[in-house]
Design an enzyme around this catalytic site. Structure first.
Site, PDB file in Angstrom:
ATOM      1  CE1 TYR A  85      -4.365  -1.758   4.947  1.00 39.15           C
ATOM      2  CE2 TYR A  85      -3.446   0.199   4.062  1.00 39.15           C
ATOM      3  CZ  TYR A  85      -3.950  -1.001   3.811  1.00 39.15           C
ATOM      4  OH  TYR A  85      -4.154  -1.320   2.388  1.00 39.15           O
TER       5      TYR A  85
ATOM      6  CB  SER B  81      -0.722  -0.111   1.149  1.00 41.51           C
ATOM      7  OG  SER B  81      -1.651   1.051   1.317  1.00 41.51           O
TER       8      SER B  81
END
Length: 245
Positions: free
Chosen positions: A153, A140
């Site tokens: 995250y 990501s």
């Protein structure tokens, strides 16, 4: 090579679904996992089978070692080999760290990072015996350019990037390449829910003034699997030129 087999985790919706379709279109037999949305998984399996693609859709929670082991045992029993693994399954639990429940920290790291490790662990022995294979992890942009509330995250996806580099070193003697794709904002149900009222601010940070389509991430995965044969240990950003605020 005929009858190449790809495994995609979290393949029933969003980016995972686009990856499954792209790989099937490139000639792969495909096995993919889903957690809850059996309806979407069966619809995708039916679509591929109608096109003559050999496809296996199985429930698997990548956060569970037992579930991962059972999933890969069934895939290997059915297809006999795995040539490509795409670690796509992931979750988000955004929030400020000061008030974030421990459960949200543990679940995000367990699913996104430990789940990726567990899936790699299952395919590596077979790829080593074959003396060849490819692993593509889905990272990501948050690993390098995180937004507010993404500490859990970002930490998990940063770990995925580090894992990608370490595993590439470990597996290169057996002709196994390991790379990652790091998407930015992609048009999926998960992203739509997360963006909410921040859309204008996020758009202002993009050099390419739109969100990515899932198919564009799938094309990056296909490139690493099929054409980027001199790439290993790399993280390919596909983020529209996302800038820091």
């Amino acid at each position: 090579m005929p009858n190449k087999t790809a495994v995609v985790t979290g393949g029933s919706r969003g980016i995972g679904r686009a990856i499954v379709l792209a790989l099937a279109g490139a000639g792969y037999q495909v096995a993919f996992s889903y957690v809850r949305d059996e309806t979407a998984a069966m619809e995708l399996r039916g679509q591929l089978q109608a096109q003559g693609v050999e496809c296996l859709a199985l429930q698997c929670d990548v956060a569970s070692a037992d579930s991962v082991r059972a999933f890969f045992e069934r895939v290997e029993a059915h297809f006999q080999r795995i040539d490509l693994l795409v670690n796509n399954a992931g979750i988000t639990r955004d929030g400020l760290l000061a008030t974030m429940p421990v459960k949200d920290i543990v679940e995000v790291i367990q699913t996104n990072l430990v789940g990726t490790l567990l899936c790699c662990q299952q395919v590596v022995p077979g790829m080593m015996r074959q003396r060849g294979g490819c692993i593509v992890n889905i990272g990501s942009v948050a690993a390098q350019k995180p937004g507010k509330g993404q500490s859990n995250y970002a930490a998990a996806k940063g770990g995925v990037e580090a894992l990608t580099r370490a595993l590439a070193v470990e597996l290169s003697p057996r002709n196994i390449r390991v790379n990652a794709v790091a998407p930015g904002i992609v048009k999926t149900e998960m992203s739509t829910a997360l963006i909410g009222s921040q859309e204008e601010e996020i758009q202002s940070r993009l050099l390419i003034k739109r969100y990515a389509e899932p198919e564009e991430i799938a094309e990056a995965v296909l490139y690493l699997a099929e054409r980027g044969l001199y790439l290993t240990g790399e993280v390919l950003p596909v983020n529209g030129g996302l800038k820091m605020p």
